[in-house]
Motif scaffolding. Structure first.
Motif, PDB file in Angstrom:
ATOM      1  N   TYR A 110       0.740  -1.366  -0.017  1.00  0.00           N
ATOM      2  CA  TYR A 110       0.018  -0.016   0.042  1.00  0.00           C
ATOM      3  C   TYR A 110       0.752   1.160  -0.237  1.00  0.00           C
ATOM      4  O   TYR A 110       0.335   2.200  -0.663  1.00  0.00           O
ATOM      5  N   SER A 114       0.502   4.138  -2.938  1.00  0.00           N
ATOM      6  CA  SER A 114       0.229   5.648  -2.644  1.00  0.00           C
ATOM      7  C   SER A 114       1.502   6.103  -3.331  1.00  0.00           C
ATOM      8  O   SER A 114       1.000   7.412  -3.967  1.00  0.00           O
ATOM      9  N   PHE A 117       0.336   6.612  -6.918  1.00  0.00           N
ATOM     10  CA  PHE A 117      -0.534   7.831  -7.375  1.00  0.00           C
ATOM     11  C   PHE A 117       0.249   9.341  -7.201  1.00  0.00           C
ATOM     12  O   PHE A 117      -0.073  10.170  -8.123  1.00  0.00           O
ATOM     13  N   ILE A 140      -4.478   4.280 -13.406  1.00  0.00           N
ATOM     14  CA  ILE A 140      -5.247   4.132 -12.323  1.00  0.00           C
ATOM     15  C   ILE A 140      -5.921   2.953 -12.114  1.00  0.00           C
ATOM     16  O   ILE A 140      -6.217   2.140 -11.198  1.00  0.00           O
ATOM     17  N   THR A 144      -5.722  -0.061  -9.392  1.00  0.00           N
ATOM     18  CA  THR A 144      -6.930  -0.694  -8.887  1.00  0.00           C
ATOM     19  C   THR A 144      -6.954  -2.291  -8.813  1.00  0.00           C
ATOM     20  O   THR A 144      -7.126  -3.013  -8.020  1.00  0.00           O
ATOM     21  N   MET A 147      -4.644  -3.616  -6.362  1.00  0.00           N
ATOM     22  CA  MET A 147      -5.546  -3.525  -5.047  1.00  0.00           C
ATOM     23  C   MET A 147      -6.436  -4.727  -5.044  1.00  0.00           C
ATOM     24  O   MET A 147      -6.524  -5.627  -4.147  1.00  0.00           O
ATOM     25  N   LEU A 148      -7.099  -5.050  -6.129  1.00  0.00           N
ATOM     26  CA  LEU A 148      -7.986  -6.251  -6.219  1.00  0.00           C
ATOM     27  C   LEU A 148      -7.306  -7.384  -6.145  1.00  0.00           C
ATOM     28  O   LEU A 148      -7.856  -8.185  -5.141  1.00  0.00           O
ATOM     29  N   ASN A 151      -6.459  -8.392  -2.467  1.00  0.00           N
ATOM     30  CA  ASN A 151      -7.574  -8.574  -1.661  1.00  0.00           C
ATOM     31  C   ASN A 151      -8.439  -9.743  -2.084  1.00  0.00           C
ATOM     32  O   ASN A 151      -9.278 -10.121  -1.413  1.00  0.00           O
ATOM     33  N   LEU A 165     -13.504  -5.800 -13.119  1.00  0.00           N
ATOM     34  CA  LEU A 165     -14.245  -5.070 -12.134  1.00  0.00           C
ATOM     35  C   LEU A 165     -13.344  -3.710 -11.935  1.00  0.00           C
ATOM     36  O   LEU A 165     -14.123  -2.507 -11.494  1.00  0.00           O
ATOM     37  N   VAL A 168     -14.804  -0.984 -14.094  1.00  0.00           N
ATOM     38  CA  VAL A 168     -16.289  -0.659 -13.785  1.00  0.00           C
ATOM     39  C   VAL A 168     -16.051   0.234 -12.590  1.00  0.00           C
ATOM     40  O   VAL A 168     -16.882   1.117 -12.483  1.00  0.00           O
ATOM     41  N   MET A 169     -15.098  -0.035 -11.688  1.00  0.00           N
ATOM     42  CA  MET A 169     -14.952   0.788 -10.323  1.00  0.00           C
ATOM     43  C   MET A 169     -14.626   2.093 -11.024  1.00  0.00           C
ATOM     44  O   MET A 169     -14.949   3.073 -10.145  1.00  0.00           O
ATOM     45  N   ALA A 170     -13.711   2.207 -11.673  1.00  0.00           N
ATOM     46  CA  ALA A 170     -13.326   3.515 -12.239  1.00  0.00           C
ATOM     47  C   ALA A 170     -14.087   4.212 -12.862  1.00  0.00           C
ATOM     48  O   ALA A 170     -14.342   5.440 -12.536  1.00  0.00           O
ATOM     49  N   ALA A 173     -16.504   5.642 -10.104  1.00  0.00           N
ATOM     50  CA  ALA A 173     -15.807   6.743  -9.299  1.00  0.00           C
ATOM     51  C   ALA A 173     -15.944   7.978 -10.304  1.00  0.00           C
ATOM     52  O   ALA A 173     -15.938   8.944  -9.570  1.00  0.00           O
TER      53      ALA A 173
ATOM     54  N   SER B  40      -2.365  10.126   1.161  1.00  0.00           N
ATOM     55  CA  SER B  40      -1.477  10.570  -0.052  1.00  0.00           C
ATOM     56  C   SER B  40      -2.501  11.380  -0.916  1.00  0.00           C
ATOM     57  O   SER B  40      -2.021  12.183  -1.679  1.00  0.00           O
ATOM     58  N   MET B  62     -10.195  11.870  -7.916  1.00  0.00           N
ATOM     59  CA  MET B  62     -10.603  10.440  -7.998  1.00  0.00           C
ATOM     60  C   MET B  62     -10.312   9.279  -7.061  1.00  0.00           C
ATOM     61  O   MET B  62     -10.842   8.501  -6.717  1.00  0.00           O
ATOM     62  N   SER B  65     -13.072   9.556  -4.421  1.00  0.00           N
ATOM     63  CA  SER B  65     -14.147   8.557  -4.994  1.00  0.00           C
ATOM     64  C   SER B  65     -13.772   7.226  -4.825  1.00  0.00           C
ATOM     65  O   SER B  65     -14.859   6.412  -4.565  1.00  0.00           O
ATOM     66  N   LEU B  69     -16.348   4.611  -3.097  1.00  0.00           N
ATOM     67  CA  LEU B  69     -16.693   3.591  -3.571  1.00  0.00           C
ATOM     68  C   LEU B  69     -16.369   1.958  -2.824  1.00  0.00           C
ATOM     69  O   LEU B  69     -17.071   1.044  -2.832  1.00  0.00           O
ATOM     70  N   PRO B 160     -13.220  -5.207  -1.703  1.00  0.00           N
ATOM     71  CA  PRO B 160     -12.254  -5.376  -2.717  1.00  0.00           C
ATOM     72  C   PRO B 160     -10.882  -4.688  -2.842  1.00  0.00           C
ATOM     73  O   PRO B 160      -9.915  -5.133  -3.260  1.00  0.00           O
TER      74      PRO B 160
END
Lengths: 699, 321
Positions: A110, A114, A117, A140, A144, A147-148, A151, A165, A168-170, A173, B40, B62, B65, B69, B160
Motif C-alpha cells: 500500500y 500511494s 498515485f 489508475i 486498482t 489492489m483487487l 485482496n 471489475l 467498472v469501479m473507475a 468513481a 496520499s 478520483m 471517489s 466506492l 475489494p
C-alpha cells in the motif's frame, strides 16, 4: 494475523503492482537521468526474481548502501541543476523504486500504491494533455487491479475479472470525481514554489545574432493558441505577435536592454511602472482575445500591438512588451485587448533616442557609407525607409533558412556579399541602415502568422512562425512597424513560412511529419486539426479550471454565489452522486448465477412439453416428477435424476449420514458437480426426445 | 472502556441461531492502508493547490471517489450474508473448540474474502463464490470444563480494495460441552474391584502381557505410543499391556482422595475413556450422582457429561446439542 512473517504477495497482485510501477515511471523517463530509468527496471526485475525465488530481499548492509548512494547522487544532482522539480522528482522516483525491492508485506504494497498515485501527480506537473490524462486513467485502472488482486481470496488463487471489475469501479468513481472537480472550492497557492525543469527554453530569445543557425525557424512545435472573442480575426499579414524589443547592438548581436538580473522580478522593476496614457494614442478598433501558451520557460508573452493585459499577474514594459511574473513552466492562459492602429511614443525622449540610434563606433563601414549615400538622395526619413526596402526588393536578395555564415563585418557581408538569409538578417541590417543615418530603429522578435483551426474557431501559432521585424520612429507617427522580410519574400508574410519554404529541402526535412508537411494531405490535415481542437477545448475547459473560472462558472449556474450556497450545493451533489453509485453497487449482482439451475429446469420442462408433459403452473418438482414417471415409465430414470439435481441445487437437499460418533451430518454435493450432472441428464433427455421435436416442427 | 464497549455490544447483539447481516449490524471503518491512501490523496491535493495543476485536483478527487466506492463495495460484500450455527463436537479442556458455522447467501450475490474469528483468535477465511453455502470451522481455546458459551463471533472483510474493513459482531448462541482434561496414570487400583464372579477381562495398565494396539486417546502417556507405527504413517496408537481381572467396575469420587476437584475429575475422565475403550461395563459415583454400570458410546458420553458439568449450574441447557 500472526503469520505476517511468511506472507507472500500473491502472484497476480505482484504482477499488476510491477506493471503499474512501470507505467507510472514511463513518462518520467523522459525527464529523468537515464540511470534512474535503468535502476527502475533493475528494481522491477529484482522484485520479480525475489518472487520466483531466484533473488533474495536486500540485506541490511545493502539497504544502507542504497540509502547512501541515493543521497549522494541526489545531492550531486541538486548541486548541478538546482533544487527544482526535476531533482525532486528523481529523488522521489528513487525512493519509490527502492521501496519496491523490500516490498514484503501487504502494508508495503500500500505504501508503493500511494507512491504510484503521487508519481502520477508528478507526471501531471509535466503534462496535462489529453493523452497524459488518458494514460493516467489507464494507470489508475491498473493500480486498482493491483489492489483487487491483493485482496482476492487466496482460496481462489486465479485472479478472475480483475481488469473488468477495476474498469467498472473507475467508471463508477467518475461521477463523484466530476462533482468534486467542478464544485470543490479551489484555493490559491499557499506558498510559492519554484517550478524549474530542465526541458530547454523554447520561443524567441532575448538575443539575436544573425548568421547563427536558424533552429527556431524549422521546429513545428506549437507555441501558443489564440481565440478572438468576436471572431473578427485580423488578416494573416497583420498577425504580428510581438514578443521582445531588442535595442542594444554591438555589431554582431542584438540584445534586449536588461535592467536588473532577472525577469522574474519584473514586477518590482522601475521599468514596468509608467503612465500608459501619456505615451499612447489608442486606436479605434479593440480586439479581445485569449492566448493559451505552451511552456516556454521564459517570462515573456506574445500579443498583437498594442496589447493591454487583462490578467493581474501580467506586466507591461516601457516598450510595450508583456511579461508574466515568473517563467512560463506549464501551459498557461491569459487575456489581452489589442487596440489596432494605435500610435506610441509620439514624443521620443532623449534617452530613448540615444538608445535606439546607438551603433558601435567602428565596423561595417561599407554599409554606413551606403546608408549615408542613400539618405542624401531622398527628402524625408520616411522616403529613406522606402528606399531601403526597395533596395532589398530590387536587388538579388533571397529568403532561405540555411544561409551562408557571415564574416566579421556581418552587415557588410550580408548586404554586399551573401545576400541570402531569413528574417533575422533582414531585420538586423535594416535596423543598422536606419541607425547609420540617425533614425531611431529597433528589432522586434516574436511570431508572424498562424494556422486557423475551423473546428473550434481558434488559431495555432507554431515555432516555425517565429519572426523578426523592425520598428522605426518617425516624426508625428511614433513607432511604425516595417518588415524588410516582406519586401524580399511577400509570400512568407501573406501565406506563412510553409508556403515560402515549400521547396526548401532543409525545411521539409525538419518537418517531415509536421503540420506543414501534412498540410498537403486532406484528411490527415483535417484529423490533425480536429485532434488539436480537442486538445484546445480540454485546455480551456479542464486544465484552466482554476479559482477564477470556477467562480465565473458557479456565478453563471447558481446566480449570486455565497460560500454557504456553494457548500450546500457541493454536499447535495456529492450525496446524489454517491447515492446513485450506491444503488448501482449494491444491486449490481451477477444475475446469471441465480438462473443456471432454474433455467436448466425450465429447459427440462420445455423438453417434456414436446410430449405434452410440460410442467403445470404451481406444480412442485416432486409432484411433477411423479406425474411424468407415471405417464412415461421409460423416462423415469432420467426425470428422477434431473429432479434430484435441481432439488440439490435449489434447496440443498443433501445426503444425510451418521458418523461413528453418532453425530449426524449432512454432506452436500458440490454445486459444480450437480450442475454438470444436470446438464448431462438434460442432454440425454433431449437426445431421447429428438424425434418428437422434429415431428412437431414438421407438423 | 474496553469492558464498557463489550458490555454495550453484548446488550446490542441479540443471540440467535441464524443471523442475516444487513445495514443495521454491519460497521465499516477505514483500515490503516485506507488511511495511508487518504493521506496520499491529501498530499496530492496540497500539491495541486501549490502548483495550480488542475488535473492533480482531479487525481486527488478520483482517489477520494475510489475510497468512497470501496466503502460501498466492502459493505456490499458483507451485506445479506447469513450465518447459522451448526452442531459442535464436545472437546476436552485445553483443546481448541471448533465451532461449526454455516455461511450462506442469496443465490444472486457473491461474497469474497470473508474472515471469521473469535475475539483475537485464529482467522478462518471463507468465500461464497460458486457455492450458495459453505461450512467453516472457527476455533477458540477451551479454557475450562463445563458448558462453554462461544465468545462473540466476528465476521469481517476488506474486499475489494482493502482500504476499509466492514465487520459485524454476531452471537449465534453457540455452546460447547467441554470435558475435563484427561490425566493419565497407572490404573492399578482397579484389580480388586468386585466379587470376581465374572470371567470377562478388564484391561489393566502396567502388566507384563502385550495385548495389542489401540487408538491414542488424549492424555495417554507418550512413552506408550507405538512410535514405529506413527513413523510408518499408520496413525497414533498406544501399546497395551493387560491383565485379566474382573470387569465389573465402579469409578468412585473417593478413589482419588487427596486430589482437588479438577484433579479428581481429570483422572475419572481418563478412567472413563480407558474403560469404555475396553468395552467394559462400569458405573460411576460422584457426590449426588450415581450412574449404573453399562457399556456403549451413549453411556460413555453420559458419564463424560456428568464429569464436565459436575458442580456447575445447569441452567439453560435445554437447547444443548
Amino acid at each position: 494475523m500472526s503469520k505476517v512473517a511468511d506472507y507472500q504477495i500473491p502472484r497476480s497482485a505482484l504482477g499488476w503492482m510491477l506493471l503499474s510501477v512501470l507505467l507510472v515511471m514511463l513518462p518520467q523517463s523522459l525527464h529523468m537521468p537515464f540511470w534512474v530509468t535503468f535502476l527502475t527496471l533493475v528494481c522491477i526485475a529484482w522484485r520479480w526474481l525475489i518472487f520466483t525465488g531466484v533473488a533474495a530481499y536486500p540485506g541490511r548492509l545493502l539497504r544502507i548502501a542504497i540509502v547512501v548512494f541515493t543521497m549522494t547522487l541526489s545531492v550531486s544532482q541538486m548541486r548541478s541543476s538546482g533544487i527544482g522539480l526535476d531533482s525532486a522528482a528523481s529523488l522521489l522516483a528513487l525512493g519509490f523504486v527502492f521501496k519496491l525491492i523490500e516490498m514484503r508485506h501487504k502494508r508495503d504494497v500500500y505504501v508503493v500504491i500511494s507512491l504510484c498515485f503521487i508519481m502520477a501527480m508528478v507526471n501531471f506537473l509535466y503534462s496535462q494533455s489529453v493523452v497524459a490524462t488518458i494514460y493516467t486513467a489507464i494507470v489508475i485502472i491498473v493500480i486498482t487491479c493491483a489492489m483487487l488482486a491483493l485482496n482476492r481470496s487466496h482460496l481462489h488463487p486465479v485472479g478472475r475479472g480483475n481488469l473488468r471489475l477495476a474498469t467498472v469501479m473507475a467508471l463508477q468513481a467518475l461521477p463523484l470525481t466530476i462533482v468534486l472537480f467542478v464544485m470543490f472550492p479551489r484555493i490559491a497557492p499557499l506558498w510559492a514554489v519554484p517550478m524549474q525543469n530542465s526541458s530547454g527554453t523554447t520561443g524567441v530569445s532575448d538575443e539575436m545574432t544573425p548568421g547563427d543557425l536558424a533552429q527556431l525557424g524549422r521546429s513545428s512545435e506549437l507555441a501558443f493558441r489564440v481565440q478572438f472573442e468576436d471572431s473578427l480575426a485580423p488578416l494573416h499579414q497583420d498577425l504580428y505577435w510581438r514578443g521582445l524589443v531588442l535595442e542594444d547592438f554591438d555589431g554582431q548581436t542584438w540584445r534586449r536592454t536588461r535592467r536588473g538580473s532577472s525577469y522574474s522580478e519584473a514586477a518590482s522593476l522601475n521599468d514596468f511602472r509608467w503612465n500608459w496614457e501619456d505615451r499612447v494614442r489608442l486606436g479605434s478598433q479593440a480586439l479581445r482575445y485569449n492566448v493559451i501558451i505552451e511552456p516556454s520557460n521564459q517570462p515573456w508573452l506574445y500579443g498583437l500591438h498594442l496589447a493591454q493585459p487583462l490578467n493581474r499577474e501580467l506586466y507591461q514594459s516601457r516598450n510595450f512588451e508583456i511579461f508574466n511574473n515568473g517563467v512560463i513552466s506549464k501551459r498557461s492562459s491569459y487575456d489581452l485587448i489589442s487596440y489596432r492602429g494605435s500610435a506610441t511614443d509620439l514624443i521620443l525622449l532623449d534617452s530613448a533616442r540615444r538608445r535606439t540610434t546607438n551603433l558601435p563606433g567602428r565596423g561595417n563601414e561599407q554599409s554606413v557609407a551606403f546608408a549615408e549615400r542613400l539618405r542624401a538622395g531622398v527628402q524625408s526619413d520616411r522616403d529613406y525607409v522606402y528606399a531601403v526596402l526597395a533596395h532589398f526588393q530590387q536587388n538579388e536578395f533571397y529568403y532561405t533558412l540555411n544561409p551562408a555564415l557571415l564574416g566579421e563585418q556581418r552587415v557588410d557581408d550580408f548586404l554586399f556579399n551573401t545576400r541570402q538569409g531569413f528574417c533575422e538578417h533582414y531585420a538586423s541590417s535594416f535596423a543598422f541602415l536606419m541607425r547609420a543615418v540617425g533614425i531611431p530603429a529597433r528589432v522586434v522578435v516574436g511570431y508572424q502568422g498562424a494556422e486557423y483551426n475551423p473546428y473550434e474557431d481558434y488559431m495555432m501559432v507554431y515555432q516555425y512562425n517565429a519572426h523578426a521585424w523592425n520598428e522605426v520612429w518617425l516624426e508625428g507617427e511614433g513607432w511604425v512597424r516595417f518588415d524588410p522580410t516582406a519586401a524580399v519574400s511577400p509570400e512568407r508574410i501573406e501565406q506563412g513560412v510553409e508556403a515560402a519554404l515549400a521547396d526548401d529541402p532543409a525545411f521539409r526535412e525538419q518537418s517531415l511529419f509536421s503540420a506543414a508537411r501534412l498540410g498537403s494531405l486532406g484528411w490527415v490535415n483535417a484529423l490533425r486539426l480536429r485532434l488539436d481542437a480537442i486538445e484546445y477545448e480540454w485546455n480551456r475547459r479542464v486544465v484552466n479550471y482554476d479559482e477564477d473560472v470556477q467562480s465565473d462558472f458557479l456565478a453563471n449556474v447558481l446566480g449570486d454565489v455565497t460560500d454557504q450556497k456553494v457548500l450546500f450545493v457541493l454536499i447535495a451533489l456529492a450525496f446524489v452522486a454517491t447515492g446513485a453509485i450506491a444503488l448501482t453497487v449494491i444491486s449490481s449482482e451477477p444475475r446469471s448465477r441465480r438462473s443456471v439451475a432454474d433455467s436448466l429446469y425450465y429447459q427440462f420442462g420445455k423438453e417434456l412439453d414436446k410430449i405434452s408433459l410440460g410442467r403445470q403452473r404451481g406444480e412442485t418438482p416432486l409432484r411433477y416428477r411423479d406425474r411424468v414417471c407415471a405417464a412415461k415409465p421409460e423416462l423415469a430414470q432420467l426425470v428422477t435424476e434431473a429432479t434430484r439435481c435441481y432439488m440439490e441445487l435449489n434447496y440443498h437437499t443433501g445426503v444425510r449420514k451418521q458418523d461413528s460418533a453418532g453425530q449426524e451430518s449432512t454432506t452436500y454435493g458440490s454445486n459444480t458437480d450437480s450442475l454438470a450432472e444436470f446438464r448431462k441428464v438434460l442432454t440425454q433427455l433431449r437426445f431421447k426426445l429428438l424425434p418428437f421435436g422434429r415431428l412437431r416442427r414438421e407438423a | 472502556m474496553q469492558q464498557q464497549l463489550t458490555a454495550w455490544m453484548r446488550r446490542r447483539i441479540k443471540p440467535a441461531e441464524e443471523i442475516t447481516l444487513n445495514r443495521r449490524n454491519i460497521y465499516v471503518l477505514p483500515t490503516r492502508n485506507g488511511l495511508l491512501f487518504i493521506l496520499s490523496a491529501a498530499l496530492i491535493f496540497i500539491a495541486a493547490i501549490n502548483y495550480a495543476v488542475s488535473l492533480a485536483f482531479g487525481l486527488a478527487f478520483m482517489m477520494v471517489s475510489l475510497f468512497v466506492l470501496s466503502i460501498l463495495y466492502t459493505f456490499n460484500n458483507l451485506n445479506q450474508v447469513t450465518l447459522r450455527r451448526l452442531p459442535v463436537r464436545p472437546v476436552y479442556s485445553g483443546e481448541s473448540i471448533a465451532y461449526n458455522v454455516e455461511l450462506s447467501r442469496s443465490p444472486s450475490r457473491r461474497h469474497e474474502s470473508l474472515e471469521l474469528c473469535f475475539d483475537r483468535g485464529v482467522v478462518t477465511p471463507g468465500d461464497l463464490l460458486d457455492v450458495d453455502r459453505v461450512q467453516l470451522q472457527v476455533f477458540t481455546p477451551a479454557t475450562q470444563r463445563g458448558y462453554l458459551s462461544a465468545p462473540l463471533l466476528r465476521i469481517s472483510t476488506c474486499f475489494p480494495l482493502g482500504l476499509c474493513r466492514a465487520w459485524s459482531v454476531v452471537d449465534l448462541d453457540m455452546h460447547c460441552l467441554v470435558y475435563p482434561k484427561p490425566i493419565a496414570f497407572v490404573m492399578s487400583q482397579f484389580n480388586a474391584g468386585g466379587g470376581g464372579s465374572e470371567d470377562s477381562a478388564l484391561l489393566r495398565d502396567g502388566s507384563e502381557e502385550f495385548y495389542g494396539l489401540r487408538d491414542y486417546v488424549p492424555g495417554d502417556p507418550l512413552r506408550q505410543v507405538a512410535w514405529k507405527n506413527v513413523a510408518r504413517g499408520q496413525g497414533m496408537h498406544v501399546k497395551q499391556f493387560v491383565d485379566y481381572v474382573d470387569s465389573r467396575v465402579w469409578l468412585d469420587w473417593d478413589m482419588f482422595f487427596g486430589f482437588d476437584v479438577e484433579g479428581r475429575l481429570s483422572r475419572l475422565c481418563y478412567c472413563v475413556l480407558q474403560l469404555s475403550r475396553q468395552q467394559a461395563a462400569f458405573g460411576m459415583k460422584l457426590p449426588g450422582v450415581e450412574i449404573k454400570p453399562a457399556t456403549g458410546i451413549e453411556h460413555r458420553d453420559a458419564l463424560l457429561r456428568e464429569l464436565a458439568l459436575f458442580q456447575i449450574e445447569r441452567r439453560g441447557l435445554a437447547g444443548s446439542e
